[in-house]
Design a protein around this motif. Structure first.
Motif, PDB file in Angstrom:
ATOM      1  N   ALA A  65       0.802  -1.236   0.000  1.00 36.32           N
ATOM      2  CA  ALA A  65       0.000   0.000   0.000  1.00 36.32           C
ATOM      3  C   ALA A  65       0.829   1.277   0.000  1.00 36.32           C
ATOM      4  O   ALA A  65       0.299   2.371  -0.214  1.00 36.32           O
ATOM      5  CB  ALA A  65      -0.930  -0.005   1.207  1.00 36.32           C
ATOM      6  N   ALA A  66       2.129   1.155   0.267  1.00 39.70           N
ATOM      7  CA  ALA A  66       2.957   2.359   0.356  1.00 39.70           C
ATOM      8  C   ALA A  66       4.425   1.963   0.252  1.00 39.70           C
ATOM      9  O   ALA A  66       4.787   0.803   0.477  1.00 39.70           O
ATOM     10  CB  ALA A  66       2.703   3.091   1.670  1.00 39.70           C
ATOM     11  N   VAL A  67       5.264   2.957  -0.105  1.00 38.23           N
ATOM     12  CA  VAL A  67       6.697   2.704  -0.270  1.00 38.23           C
ATOM     13  C   VAL A  67       7.480   3.735   0.552  1.00 38.23           C
ATOM     14  O   VAL A  67       7.227   4.936   0.457  1.00 38.23           O
ATOM     15  CB  VAL A  67       7.115   2.816  -1.751  1.00 38.23           C
ATOM     16  CG1 VAL A  67       8.634   2.645  -1.908  1.00 38.23           C
ATOM     17  CG2 VAL A  67       6.377   1.784  -2.601  1.00 38.23           C
ATOM     18  N   GLY A  68       8.426   3.244   1.354  1.00 37.58           N
ATOM     19  CA  GLY A  68       9.260   4.151   2.145  1.00 37.58           C
ATOM     20  C   GLY A  68      10.725   3.859   1.918  1.00 37.58           C
ATOM     21  O   GLY A  68      11.120   2.700   1.797  1.00 37.58           O
ATOM     22  N   ALA A  69      11.536   4.915   1.834  1.00 38.20           N
ATOM     23  CA  ALA A  69      12.971   4.733   1.630  1.00 38.20           C
ATOM     24  C   ALA A  69      13.750   5.480   2.707  1.00 38.20           C
ATOM     25  O   ALA A  69      13.457   6.633   3.007  1.00 38.20           O
ATOM     26  CB  ALA A  69      13.379   5.236   0.246  1.00 38.20           C
ATOM     27  N   GLY A  70      14.739   4.810   3.273  1.00 35.63           N
ATOM     28  CA  GLY A  70      15.646   5.447   4.227  1.00 35.63           C
ATOM     29  C   GLY A  70      17.007   5.620   3.579  1.00 35.63           C
ATOM     30  O   GLY A  70      17.536   4.678   2.986  1.00 35.63           O
TER      31      GLY A  70
END
Lengths: 315, 315
Positions: A65-70
């Motif tokens: 449902a979502a994409v996160g990048a660190g």
């Protein structure tokens, strides 16, 4: 109830590789093949590889449902701009959030990697339920992130949390930024090995630097080796000064310690807490939770994914 | 437009006297006769005196809309409890907010006094328009308060901002809490006088401690006395280490310096900023505003009054 939690994709940019994984809350349910950072020169070459990997994971898990990048470095989580990645070339001013939002059609967030790790420990890890938290990683370098009042704290230019750079001796060892007495020069992997080599030498049991990595010193400490126990006492004492500096100003209720050194466990955290208490008022230490991190190398992926779900919708 | 601003009453609890005043924004338009703290033993004796003074001020200014009090020590601004006042007896667990709310029928707030001073500088003073601010007072002791993300930051147990207690030398001078290298032992009034006496001695112009108060050293520095200028350079260097420790972790955009030492002005703040820049990355110092406080002894009253208007209605 686990199955009720939505899926999110987390990305952890390292100097060596970019790691991607599908997360459901605290669980990393599938990892992609890591992408070797140096083989793809700059953002223009690397981003398409990341997008390929995202597409593969989404085929297997269509409900992502979502994409996160660190990412290591200054990351403007609001605009989505990445301002120079530490140890990675060709990433000046790239708007990774906008690029990934377009190519995936999903809510995306970008964040500093230490903040992503911090978020993971607060949301699902060792710092659950505490709202004034510092999560720090002790490794080659020493970094950290903050949760204040139940929210990730980024600072005026998204640079907050650099606990490894604070000074514990204004005439001391030179850090990497002209800063004398930088904490990471006293409690990073290198300095701990150096200290252990010295202490074994002094104890008449000379050991090589190779045999004095923090991990090996931790193992020997757990096996009741007096010199190793002594090393952790001294490292705890040094870190206590750095942590006290943060606590006097921030008045936190939780400190999460990650990185290889957390392996020394109570032999390290015990002296650390003891020394904190000798140099601070009770009101600062009585309610303080001082704990090893719950997540290891996966903290960055889990935190980025969690942030994407929790904050992605807002943007 | 000044006349549009509502009036509020501010109270500043000191170890010597309790000061009350009527404020309109940045302006302290009327002061009451200070109440000598030590003449009234404990809360039960002192509070009625304060209420009398409040009543007198309200008779003259019937439009006073809120009452705010700043107190030294741990103050739970949410419940209104005062937990032990520094240097004042008989104040354990008093709910001053509830007492004053009842007797005045007005919205009341209680707050730590350093926080009240910080709020004044942020809301109406030298830190206007900056949302990540440290305000510190250099005096006999060294204290401070924080605005983060445009809000007063209090910490987990309302103790945040104790910048005077952070260590700049883990083997250094002993602070008041078992803390080695406490910043206030290097940049407080006493240490500055000591440093000046030493430097004048070394320069072959011996001066007494009386002639080396921070104020007198500031005056001589402004008159181009080389030794005095040198004292402020050294104090700036020491404070830079302490401030850098806060900035690395908090990534602020404004530091307001109050107390007698701010009188040294650029001769002090110049070296301070220069040394900050030599030991920090540009991203931490480029946008940083480093300024003397706008309000002097009245900051506590003005800040408490402003807080009462801004936050009193919420409670």
């Amino acid at each position: 109830m686990l199955s009720d939690l939505p899926l999110a994709l987390g990305i952890d940019f390292g100097g060596t590789s970019v790691k991607l994984g599908v997360c459901q809350g605290a669980y990393l349910i599938e990892k992609a093949e890591p992408i070797p950072t140096k083989e793809f020169n700059g953002a223009n070459a690397l981003i398409p590889e990341i997008e390929k990997s995202i597409n593969l994971l989404r085929k297997k898990h269509p409900s992502i449902a979502a994409v996160g990048a660190g990412l290591p470095g200054f990351v403007n989580w609001e605009t989505g701009h990445v301002h120079a990645l530490t140890n990675v070339e060709g990433w000046e001013g790239v708007n990774l959030k906008s690029i990934l939002s377009k190519s995936t059609g999903l809510p995306c967030v970008v964040e500093n990697d230490a903040n992503a790790m911090t978020y993971a420990e607060w949301r699902y890890g060792a710092g659950r339920g505490r709202d004034y938290l510092l999560a720090m990683t002790l490794g080659t370098g020493v970094g950290g992130g903050l949760i204040l009042g139940g929210e990730l704290y980024r600072g005026a230019t998204y640079g907050a949390g650099e606990i490894g750079q604070i000074s514990i001796d204004y005439k001391g060892r030179l850090g990497g930024h002209g800063n004398m007495g930088a904490l990471e020069r006293y409690v990073g992997n290198g300095p701990v090995t150096e200290l252990a080599v010295e202490k074994y030498q002094a104890a008449g049991q000379p050991l090589s630097a190779e045999d004095c990595t923090p991990l090996k010193v931790a193992e020997r400490a757990h096996a009741s080796d007096a010199t190793a126990i002594d090393v952790w006492k001294e490292v705890g004492k040094r870190l206590a000064v750095g942590l006290a500096n943060v606590l006097w100003v921030m008045n936190l209720d939780c400190v999460v310690i990650g990185g290889g050194m957390a392996k020394a466990g109570e032999l390290f955290l015990g002296p650390l807490l003891k020394h904190l208490k000798t140099q601070m008022d009770e009101s600062f230490t009585d309610g303080l939770k001082l704990v090893p991190a719950q997540f290891g190398n996966e903290a960055g992926i889990i935190g980025a994914a969690a942030l994407a779900l929790d904050e992605g919708q807002k943007g």
